[in-house]
Design an enzyme around this catalytic site. Sequence first.
Site, PDB file in Angstrom:
ATOM      1  N   TRP A 113       9.732  -5.713 -11.526  1.00  0.00           N
ATOM      2  CA  TRP A 113      10.784  -6.600 -11.024  1.00  0.00           C
ATOM      3  C   TRP A 113      10.088  -7.882 -10.598  1.00  0.00           C
ATOM      4  CZ3 TRP A 113      15.405  -8.392  -9.445  1.00  0.00           C
ATOM      5  CH2 TRP A 113      15.526  -8.993  -8.202  1.00  0.00           C
ATOM      6  N   ASP A 169       5.339  -1.258  -9.461  1.00  0.00           N
ATOM      7  CA  ASP A 169       5.189   0.018  -8.776  1.00  0.00           C
ATOM      8  C   ASP A 169       3.885   0.659  -9.231  1.00  0.00           C
ATOM      9  OD1 ASP A 169       7.580  -0.358  -7.533  1.00  0.00           O
ATOM     10  OD2 ASP A 169       8.745   0.911  -8.893  1.00  0.00           O
ATOM     11  N   TRP A 190      10.129   1.784 -11.191  1.00  0.00           N
ATOM     12  CA  TRP A 190       9.606   1.176 -12.419  1.00  0.00           C
ATOM     13  C   TRP A 190       8.572   2.062 -13.111  1.00  0.00           C
ATOM     14  CZ3 TRP A 190      12.645  -2.313 -14.181  1.00  0.00           C
ATOM     15  CH2 TRP A 190      13.353  -3.127 -13.315  1.00  0.00           C
ATOM     16  N   TYR A 199       6.645   7.869  -8.195  1.00  0.00           N
ATOM     17  CA  TYR A 199       6.464   6.586  -7.495  1.00  0.00           C
ATOM     18  C   TYR A 199       5.528   6.751  -6.297  1.00  0.00           C
ATOM     19  CZ  TYR A 199       7.359   2.657  -4.424  1.00  0.00           C
ATOM     20  OH  TYR A 199       7.190   1.571  -3.595  1.00  0.00           O
ATOM     21  N   THR A 246       4.161  -0.138  -4.049  1.00  0.00           N
ATOM     22  CA  THR A 246       4.416  -1.364  -4.832  1.00  0.00           C
ATOM     23  C   THR A 246       3.423  -2.464  -4.455  1.00  0.00           C
ATOM     24  OG1 THR A 246       6.758  -0.789  -4.793  1.00  0.00           O
ATOM     25  CG2 THR A 246       6.234  -3.015  -5.499  1.00  0.00           C
TER      26      THR A 246
HETATM   27  N1  ABN Z   1      10.680  -0.131  -7.016  1.00  0.00           N
HETATM   28  C1  ABN Z   1      10.520   0.716  -5.939  1.00  0.00           C
HETATM   29  C2  ABN Z   1      11.426   1.898  -5.979  1.00  0.00           C
HETATM   30  C3  ABN Z   1      10.907   3.085  -6.374  1.00  0.00           C
HETATM   31  C4  ABN Z   1      11.734   4.196  -6.426  1.00  0.00           C
HETATM   32  C5  ABN Z   1      13.079   4.055  -6.116  1.00  0.00           C
HETATM   33  C6  ABN Z   1      13.551   2.850  -5.727  1.00  0.00           C
HETATM   34  C7  ABN Z   1      12.743   1.741  -5.655  1.00  0.00           C
END
Ligand code: ABN
Length: 173
Positions: free
Chosen positions: A100, A119, A152, A161, A164
């Site tokens: 993003w 991410d 992402w 995840y 970030t």
């Molecule tokens: N872009 C960060 C994020 C990760 C997982 C869920 C929502 C947002």
Amino acid sequence: MTRLIDKLLKTLDKSVETGARTAARNLGRRSFMAKAGASVLGAAVATPILPFDRRANASELPEDECAYWRHCALDGNLCSTSGGSLTQCPPGSSASSVSWVGTCTNPDDGKDYLVSYNDCCGKPSVDSATFCYTSEGERPGYRMGLYNDINWCMANTDKGYHCTVSVVVGLAE
Ligand code: ABN
């Protein structure tokens, strides 16, 4: 006899004059060199030639880490509080291949910069990590290009995840 004395005196005059001119020329050059050397040395001493930390004039990191200008459009855990840094994924995780991109204003120069929020994937998130939700410029999910509430890591092999990073990619035009 008088002629001979005249001639001798003339020769003596000439040699004294030549000696005096040579001495004046040499002494003059030497003193010029000495003065020039001294001023070059003086300038070198007076000029700060050592590298100095330009961050001294940059805006300090705010107490609220999420308020740091590069994080203006962030939605996620700071990698700098997850074992990585502002721009680098923590060891053992890898940067998402899609991201993003937000537009943030640098308070030091008043210019707008494009910041890529990548991410970092492949590790569980850290409980103590700082979560930021600034999301400047974000729009609801029906406009995917302007929506950042997305993992992402989905485009990566490791889809878990972690955190970030906020990487400046250039000036916004
Ligand atoms: N872009 C960060 C994020 C990760 C997982 C869920 C929502 C947002």
